[in-house]
Design a protein around this motif. Structure first.
Motif, PDB file in Angstrom:
ATOM      1  N   PRO A  17      -7.934 -23.956 -23.341  1.00 53.52           N
ATOM      2  CA  PRO A  17      -6.873 -23.157 -23.611  1.00 53.52           C
ATOM      3  C   PRO A  17      -6.482 -22.217 -22.518  1.00 53.52           C
ATOM      4  CG  PRO A  17      -9.105 -22.365 -24.391  1.00 53.52           C
ATOM      5  CD  PRO A  17      -9.284 -23.441 -23.950  1.00 53.52           C
ATOM      6  N   VAL A  18      -5.258 -21.677 -22.386  1.00 48.83           N
ATOM      7  CA  VAL A  18      -4.819 -20.646 -21.581  1.00 48.83           C
ATOM      8  C   VAL A  18      -4.895 -19.336 -21.961  1.00 48.83           C
ATOM      9  CG1 VAL A  18      -2.952 -20.465 -19.859  1.00 48.83           C
ATOM     10  CG2 VAL A  18      -3.283 -22.561 -20.462  1.00 48.83           C
ATOM     11  N   TRP A  19      -5.226 -18.386 -21.270  1.00 47.31           N
ATOM     12  CA  TRP A  19      -5.561 -17.025 -21.677  1.00 47.31           C
ATOM     13  C   TRP A  19      -4.522 -16.327 -21.099  1.00 47.31           C
ATOM     14  CZ3 TRP A  19     -11.147 -17.413 -20.073  1.00 47.31           C
ATOM     15  CH2 TRP A  19     -12.012 -18.234 -20.997  1.00 47.31           C
ATOM     16  N   THR A  20      -4.087 -15.223 -21.587  1.00 53.74           N
ATOM     17  CA  THR A  20      -3.195 -13.971 -21.301  1.00 53.74           C
ATOM     18  C   THR A  20      -2.049 -14.382 -20.634  1.00 53.74           C
ATOM     19  OG1 THR A  20      -4.298 -13.843 -19.005  1.00 53.74           O
ATOM     20  CG2 THR A  20      -5.487 -12.935 -20.804  1.00 53.74           C
ATOM     21  N   THR A  21      -1.376 -13.433 -20.211  1.00 47.55           N
ATOM     22  CA  THR A  21       0.047 -13.457 -19.430  1.00 47.55           C
ATOM     23  C   THR A  21      -0.435 -14.064 -18.068  1.00 47.55           C
ATOM     24  OG1 THR A  21      -0.197 -11.360 -19.029  1.00 47.55           O
ATOM     25  CG2 THR A  21       1.228 -11.856 -20.994  1.00 47.55           C
ATOM     26  N   LYS A  22      -1.544 -13.758 -17.558  1.00 44.49           N
ATOM     27  CA  LYS A  22      -2.110 -14.127 -16.207  1.00 44.49           C
ATOM     28  C   LYS A  22      -2.305 -15.497 -15.938  1.00 44.49           C
ATOM     29  CE  LYS A  22      -3.452  -9.509 -14.841  1.00 44.49           C
ATOM     30  NZ  LYS A  22      -4.369  -8.588 -14.328  1.00 44.49           N
ATOM     31  N   LYS A  23      -2.286 -16.326 -17.215  1.00 49.35           N
ATOM     32  CA  LYS A  23      -2.472 -17.961 -17.193  1.00 49.35           C
ATOM     33  C   LYS A  23      -3.797 -18.120 -16.721  1.00 49.35           C
ATOM     34  CE  LYS A  23       1.937 -18.426 -18.964  1.00 49.35           C
ATOM     35  NZ  LYS A  23       2.157 -18.720 -20.121  1.00 49.35           N
ATOM     36  N   ILE A  24      -4.713 -17.687 -17.297  1.00 43.72           N
ATOM     37  CA  ILE A  24      -6.158 -17.916 -16.720  1.00 43.72           C
ATOM     38  C   ILE A  24      -6.814 -19.214 -17.426  1.00 43.72           C
ATOM     39  CG2 ILE A  24      -8.417 -16.913 -16.583  1.00 43.72           C
ATOM     40  CD1 ILE A  24      -7.111 -14.300 -16.066  1.00 43.72           C
ATOM     41  N   VAL A  25      -7.474 -19.802 -16.875  1.00 48.39           N
ATOM     42  CA  VAL A  25      -8.120 -20.967 -17.770  1.00 48.39           C
ATOM     43  C   VAL A  25      -9.554 -21.140 -17.243  1.00 48.39           C
ATOM     44  CG1 VAL A  25      -8.014 -23.682 -18.177  1.00 48.39           C
ATOM     45  CG2 VAL A  25      -5.780 -22.414 -17.880  1.00 48.39           C
TER      46      VAL A  25
ATOM     47  N   ASP B 143      -6.271  -4.877 -20.223  1.00 47.26           N
ATOM     48  CA  ASP B 143      -5.781  -4.804 -18.942  1.00 47.26           C
ATOM     49  C   ASP B 143      -5.800  -6.439 -18.641  1.00 47.26           C
ATOM     50  OD1 ASP B 143      -8.537  -5.275 -18.481  1.00 47.26           O
ATOM     51  OD2 ASP B 143      -8.655  -4.055 -16.686  1.00 47.26           O
ATOM     52  N   ASP B 144      -5.899  -7.440 -19.588  1.00 45.62           N
ATOM     53  CA  ASP B 144      -6.019  -8.969 -19.389  1.00 45.62           C
ATOM     54  C   ASP B 144      -7.088  -9.188 -18.598  1.00 45.62           C
ATOM     55  OD1 ASP B 144      -4.046  -9.582 -20.909  1.00 45.62           O
ATOM     56  OD2 ASP B 144      -2.503  -9.713 -19.404  1.00 45.62           O
ATOM     57  N   THR B 145      -8.263  -8.118 -18.187  1.00 37.31           N
ATOM     58  CA  THR B 145      -9.469  -8.842 -17.341  1.00 37.31           C
ATOM     59  C   THR B 145     -10.292  -9.358 -18.694  1.00 37.31           C
ATOM     60  OG1 THR B 145      -9.417  -6.909 -15.854  1.00 37.31           O
ATOM     61  CG2 THR B 145     -11.344  -7.932 -16.442  1.00 37.31           C
TER      62      THR B 145
ATOM     63  N   MET C  94     -28.421 -20.867  -9.787  1.00 35.99           N
ATOM     64  CA  MET C  94     -26.937 -20.672  -9.181  1.00 35.99           C
ATOM     65  C   MET C  94     -25.922 -21.433 -10.065  1.00 35.99           C
ATOM     66  SD  MET C  94     -24.877 -19.368  -7.035  1.00 35.99           S
ATOM     67  CE  MET C  94     -25.877 -18.950  -5.579  1.00 35.99           C
ATOM     68  N   VAL C  95     -25.040 -20.892 -10.474  1.00 33.53           N
ATOM     69  CA  VAL C  95     -24.107 -21.526 -11.627  1.00 33.53           C
ATOM     70  C   VAL C  95     -22.782 -21.495 -10.791  1.00 33.53           C
ATOM     71  CG1 VAL C  95     -22.950 -21.603 -13.828  1.00 33.53           C
ATOM     72  CG2 VAL C  95     -25.478 -20.894 -13.701  1.00 33.53           C
ATOM     73  N   PHE C  96     -22.024 -22.708 -10.944  1.00 30.58           N
ATOM     74  CA  PHE C  96     -20.710 -23.002 -10.053  1.00 30.58           C
ATOM     75  C   PHE C  96     -19.804 -23.170 -11.214  1.00 30.58           C
ATOM     76  CE2 PHE C  96     -24.007 -24.459  -7.372  1.00 30.58           C
ATOM     77  CZ  PHE C  96     -23.770 -23.675  -6.229  1.00 30.58           C
ATOM     78  N   VAL C  97     -18.699 -22.122 -11.461  1.00 30.29           N
ATOM     79  CA  VAL C  97     -17.819 -22.119 -12.452  1.00 30.29           C
ATOM     80  C   VAL C  97     -16.468 -22.002 -11.992  1.00 30.29           C
ATOM     81  CG1 VAL C  97     -17.070 -20.956 -14.389  1.00 30.29           C
ATOM     82  CG2 VAL C  97     -19.400 -20.925 -13.941  1.00 30.29           C
ATOM     83  N   ASP C  98     -15.559 -22.978 -12.176  1.00 30.61           N
ATOM     84  CA  ASP C  98     -14.342 -23.106 -11.912  1.00 30.61           C
ATOM     85  C   ASP C  98     -13.178 -22.364 -12.758  1.00 30.61           C
ATOM     86  OD1 ASP C  98     -14.994 -24.644  -9.559  1.00 30.61           O
ATOM     87  OD2 ASP C  98     -14.448 -26.545 -10.462  1.00 30.61           O
ATOM     88  N   PHE C  99     -12.045 -21.793 -12.308  1.00 26.94           N
ATOM     89  CA  PHE C  99     -11.141 -21.151 -12.948  1.00 26.94           C
ATOM     90  C   PHE C  99      -9.908 -21.776 -12.522  1.00 26.94           C
ATOM     91  CE2 PHE C  99     -14.869 -18.522 -13.751  1.00 26.94           C
ATOM     92  CZ  PHE C  99     -14.518 -17.884 -15.172  1.00 26.94           C
ATOM     93  N   TRP C 100      -8.838 -21.713 -13.239  1.00 26.82           N
ATOM     94  CA  TRP C 100      -7.419 -21.821 -12.911  1.00 26.82           C
ATOM     95  C   TRP C 100      -6.634 -20.348 -12.891  1.00 26.82           C
ATOM     96  CZ3 TRP C 100      -4.351 -24.899 -10.298  1.00 26.82           C
ATOM     97  CH2 TRP C 100      -3.094 -24.827 -10.455  1.00 26.82           C
ATOM     98  N   VAL C 101      -6.490 -19.899 -11.720  1.00 28.11           N
ATOM     99  CA  VAL C 101      -6.045 -18.479 -11.668  1.00 28.11           C
ATOM    100  C   VAL C 101      -4.819 -18.359 -10.588  1.00 28.11           C
ATOM    101  CG1 VAL C 101      -6.515 -16.321 -11.345  1.00 28.11           C
ATOM    102  CG2 VAL C 101      -8.396 -17.528 -12.329  1.00 28.11           C
ATOM    103  N   GLY C 102      -3.701 -17.883 -10.926  1.00 32.12           N
ATOM    104  CA  GLY C 102      -2.768 -17.870 -10.016  1.00 32.12           C
ATOM    105  C   GLY C 102      -2.289 -19.032  -9.490  1.00 32.12           C
TER     106      GLY C 102
ATOM    107  N   MET D 140     -16.456 -11.853 -13.966  1.00 35.25           N
ATOM    108  CA  MET D 140     -15.297 -11.096 -14.403  1.00 35.25           C
ATOM    109  C   MET D 140     -14.226 -11.954 -13.723  1.00 35.25           C
ATOM    110  SD  MET D 140     -16.570  -8.703 -16.039  1.00 35.25           S
ATOM    111  CE  MET D 140     -15.153  -7.490 -16.356  1.00 35.25           C
ATOM    112  N   VAL D 141     -13.028 -12.034 -14.388  1.00 37.99           N
ATOM    113  CA  VAL D 141     -11.781 -12.653 -13.969  1.00 37.99           C
ATOM    114  C   VAL D 141     -10.686 -11.856 -14.281  1.00 37.99           C
ATOM    115  CG1 VAL D 141     -10.478 -14.809 -14.354  1.00 37.99           C
ATOM    116  CG2 VAL D 141     -13.026 -14.805 -14.691  1.00 37.99           C
ATOM    117  N   PRO D 142      -9.489 -11.671 -13.535  1.00 40.42           N
ATOM    118  CA  PRO D 142      -9.322 -12.447 -12.352  1.00 40.42           C
ATOM    119  C   PRO D 142     -10.050 -11.861 -11.151  1.00 40.42           C
ATOM    120  CG  PRO D 142      -7.589 -11.088 -12.750  1.00 40.42           C
ATOM    121  CD  PRO D 142      -8.644 -10.762 -13.685  1.00 40.42           C
ATOM    122  N   ALA D 143     -11.128 -10.950 -11.086  1.00 43.26           N
ATOM    123  CA  ALA D 143     -11.698 -10.464 -10.018  1.00 43.26           C
ATOM    124  C   ALA D 143     -12.505 -11.515  -9.378  1.00 43.26           C
ATOM    125  CB  ALA D 143     -12.452  -9.324 -10.265  1.00 43.26           C
TER     126      ALA D 143
END
Length: 746
Positions: free
Chosen positions: A666-674, A698-700, A712-720, A739-742
């Motif tokens: 799913p795509v989240w928020t108006t900032k298009k975070i996945v 605040d869409d965080t 150590m966990v490696f997590v990918d996001f689609w941001v920006g 914390m995303v998009p930080a």
């Protein structure tokens, strides 16, 4: 008097199925009307008693009385039509058949108020016959129906399929082939599943063109008084996947068994090491060493690679066997484990999945051989325990050496070779119930292996049975036993996690006893994780691909699994019937749920051509009708692409080395975070790793993750509109927050 262990034709409101009706004609005959069409008409109602058959079709089985009543039970309000049958006009009632109609349901039952004797079907094919018949189904007046019948070994696979009409020549039946039968129409608007619903062990079917009869298996020599047997004819408005889950729901609700095997099975929660057939150390040790020394060296090697195996599967090489290879004593031979299994468990801290096969006529547990337990001993080959206390003692005592899963193998040998089982209407069921009670009391789980459909169905009465082998034994390039998606459809419907068996993580393992190679270790590994079942590599020392193995689990060995097994899609299943859809290929789907949100997983191999995956491909559950979604590949991150009905996933023609594996998020928020998930895991987003997802005003977005302290966990996001990765170390509490998009880890 408890008379009604019922055949249910039931429509749950969950999936919005239309009502079904049974219309009586004459002499106890009826039609089954589905969606306004006659899918089935009835055939012969019959019993065997006193060495002969009695049937309504030749007038020897006669209706005595017909009564009706109304009531309510766990399935809801019902109206019931009960028919008493006699063999002489003034004789006692020999058979009672009941037809119950709920709001959207019809129920059929056979009940025997009198004991029947000398009932076995005549001839060499008694194992394929039945000694009672109700219902007997014939094709109705529709001309667009097809069928798929499940049977054979392990969980079972489609055995026969094709058009269903008066010209249908074969529908798999008999003792080894009495799993569920799916009836479908070409419009894919409705699906019917017919299977046993009670006394599963001896409930059977036989087919003689064009009649499909359901009753007690043909080898039973008598039926005790007050015995009943039933069969469910389950109707769904929808396709095969939805129908399978609805049918399974009905069995599980009726017998109060949850579809949550993972919660109660250590081997479904943690990665293990296998010595089953196909494994490097199957009946094979290191040169000059015994099994005890070899297992200790495997443990040392695994530790050196930080492979966190939590249990070991010990196959049949460790216990005492007698003539005909049956088990005489289920304890470790000193030549195998000189210090005994308890000592080995304390050294390795590995729990045990303990394999067992059929019991030898010379078993030392039997009173006939100087033991203390009640057994039936037949000839020189086979025996069967008949005392609940035996199972309570055996499985309870075995926890001392780490037993966590009892594997009952060779069910397709113990069952047909034990004449007392074949001749009885009750013994087989009681054998499995006693085993299950013993495991339950000891806090253990059970895996069935080399089972028939009747064993799998019987498991709905046995909470301890959590898994079953879905495939033949692993055999590198000599078989394609990784194809478990169709077996998973049957297994998962009745709360059984499918086991794909072990695998090698590299292609060439010098010194293996088969002089063989594994051409597709990545395929084997991926399917193991997708199965929702056990994951247990079986490499020789020095030959493990740790990176590939660790794609299945956390650093501490906890498996990262989807919410259910990957199951063959409807298109693949319909391909069996009419050679359309995904004919000849493998296309499976599953999903993960995190905090109420779903990520879908798509697997494909051996596709003969391009296939389009759309939201309608997903069934039970269906794909969400709203929201924005993207699709992306598992191993080679590319730019996520929109996914919708108008923008499908295009899967190319592929084989095994280039199998296809995608995720839909799913795509989240108006900032298009996945949340794309863990880049180095097969199940990138799993409920085991990701715990909570909170979207702030605040869409965080904050995402709580779980793991081993220091991992150590490696997590990918689609941001920006680009892929970004967060590296997050699990803290001492076993948790952390991203914390995303930080792109920060607290």
């Amino acid at each position: 008097m408890l008379r009604l262990c019922l055949l249910v034709l039931l429509v749950f409101g969950t999936y919005g199925a239309k009502p079904v009706d049974v219309k009586f004609t004459k002499n106890g005959m009826f039609d089954v009307i589905i969606d306004g069409q006659t899918w089935f008409t009835s055939g012969e109602t019959s019993i065997r008693d006193g060495g002969r058959s009695w049937s309504n079709t030749n007038g020897s089985l006669i209706i005595s009385t017909v009564t009706t009543l109304s009531g309510e039970d766990a399935l809801g309000a019902y109206h019931s039509t009960i028919t008493d049958w006699v063999v002489k006009k003034a004789g006692p009632t020999m058979l009672v058949t009941a037809v119950r109609q709920y709001d959207s349901a019809v129920v059929f039952e056979q009940f025997f108020p009198q004991a029947l004797t000398n009932t076995a079907a005549p001839g060499m094919k008694a194992k394929d016959d039945v000694i009672t018949s109700f219902p007997a189904l014939r094709p109705g007046n529709t001309n667009d129906l097809g069928f798929i019948s499940y049977g054979h070994s392990m969980i079972g696979t489609p055995r026969d399929s094709g058009d269903y009409n008066n010209q249908t020549k074969a529908i798999a039946h008999g003792q080894s082939d009495s799993g569920p039968v799916f009836f479908v129409n070409k419009a894919r608007s409705h699906t019917v599943v017919v299977s046993p619903f009670s006394n599963f062990f001896t409930a059977s079917r036989t087919y003689s063109q064009p009649e499909l009869k359901f009753g007690v298996w043909g080898t039973a020599t008598d039926i005790p008084a007050d015995y009943s047997v039933s069969f469910i004819l389950s109707v769904t408005e929808g396709g095969i996947n939805e129908a399978a889950m609805e049918w399974g729901d009905r069995l599980l609700v009726y017998y109060n068994k949850p579809r949550s095997p993972r919660e109660h099975d250590y081997t479904l929660q943690n990665i293990g090491y296998s010595t089953d057939n196909g494994a490097f150390y199957y009946y094979h040790t290191q040169t000059g060493k015994n099994y005890e020394e070899t297992v200790l060296d495997v443990k040392k090697y695994a530790d050196s690679l930080k492979l966190p195996y939590k249990y070991i599967l010990l196959d049949s090489w460790w216990y005492f066997k007698g003539p005909h290879s049956g088990v005489t004593n289920w304890t470790a031979m000193p030549s195998v484990f000189p210090h005994n299994l308890t000592w080995l468990y304390n050294q390795t801290e590995w729990r045990v999945q303990g394999h067992n096969r059929y019991w030898s006529a010379e078993t030392t547990y039997a009173k006939q051989n100087g033991g203390v337990w009640d057994f039936i001993v037949e000839g020189t080959e086979i025996a069967l325990p008949t005392q609940q206390a035996f199972w309570t003692w055996l499985l309870g005592a075995s926890k001392e050496w780490g037993l966590t899963v009892y594997e009952q193998d060779w069910l397709d040998v113990q069952t047909p070779k034990t004449q007392h089982i074949l001749k009885s209407a009750t013994l087989g069921r009681e054998w499995l119930l006693q085993m299950g009670r013993g495991a339950r009391q000891a806090g253990l789980s059970i895996q069935y292996c080399m089972s028939w459909g009747r064993h799998i169905l019987q498991s709905v009465e046995i909470p301890a049975v959590t898994q079953a082998r879905a495939s033949g034994d692993y055999s590198q390039e000599r078989s394609q036993q990784w194809k478990v998606g169709e077996s998973a459809l049957f297994g998962w419907a009745v709360a059984i996690a499918p086991s794909k068996d072990n695998y090698w993580s590299i292609s060439k393992e010098p010194g293996n006893r088969w002089h063989d190679i594994e051409p597709y270790p990545a395929l084997q590994s991926a399917v193991s994780s997708l199965s929702h079942g056990p994951v247990a590599p079986s490499d020789g020392i020095g030959d493990s691909n740790a990176t590939l193995i660790m794609r299945a689990c956390m650093t501490d060995g906890r498996l990262l699994s989807p919410d259910r097994p990957a199951i063959a899609v409807d298109d693949q299943m319909y391909g069996h019937v009419w050679n359309n859809g995904v004919t000849g290929g493998q296309l499976w789907t599953t999903y993960s749920t995190v905090d109420g949100q779903r990520w879908f997983h798509v697997f494909a191999a051996e596709l003969p051509g391009e296939v389009m995956v759309t939201p309608s491909t997903f069934k039970a559950p269906s794909f969400p009708s709203s929201g924005e979604w993207v699709v992306y590949p598992n191993q080679f991150p590319q730019t996520p692409q929109p996914f919708s009905a108008s923008k499908p996933l295009k899967l190319p023609k592929c084989g095994r080395s280039d199998f296809q594996f995608y995720h839909i998020a799913p795509v989240w928020t108006t900032k298009k975070i996945v949340l794309l998930g863990e880049s180095n895991k097969w199940i990138r987003v799993s409920s085991q790793r990701f715990k909570t997802i909170t979207q702030w005003p605040d869409d965080t977005i904050s995402i709580e993750i779980n793991g081993m302290a220091g991992e150590m966990v490696f997590v990918d996001f689609w941001v920006g509109e680009k892929i970004q990765q967060v590296k997050c170390t699990i803290n001492e509490s076993g948790m952390n927050t991203i914390m995303v998009p930080a792109m920060a880890c607290k």
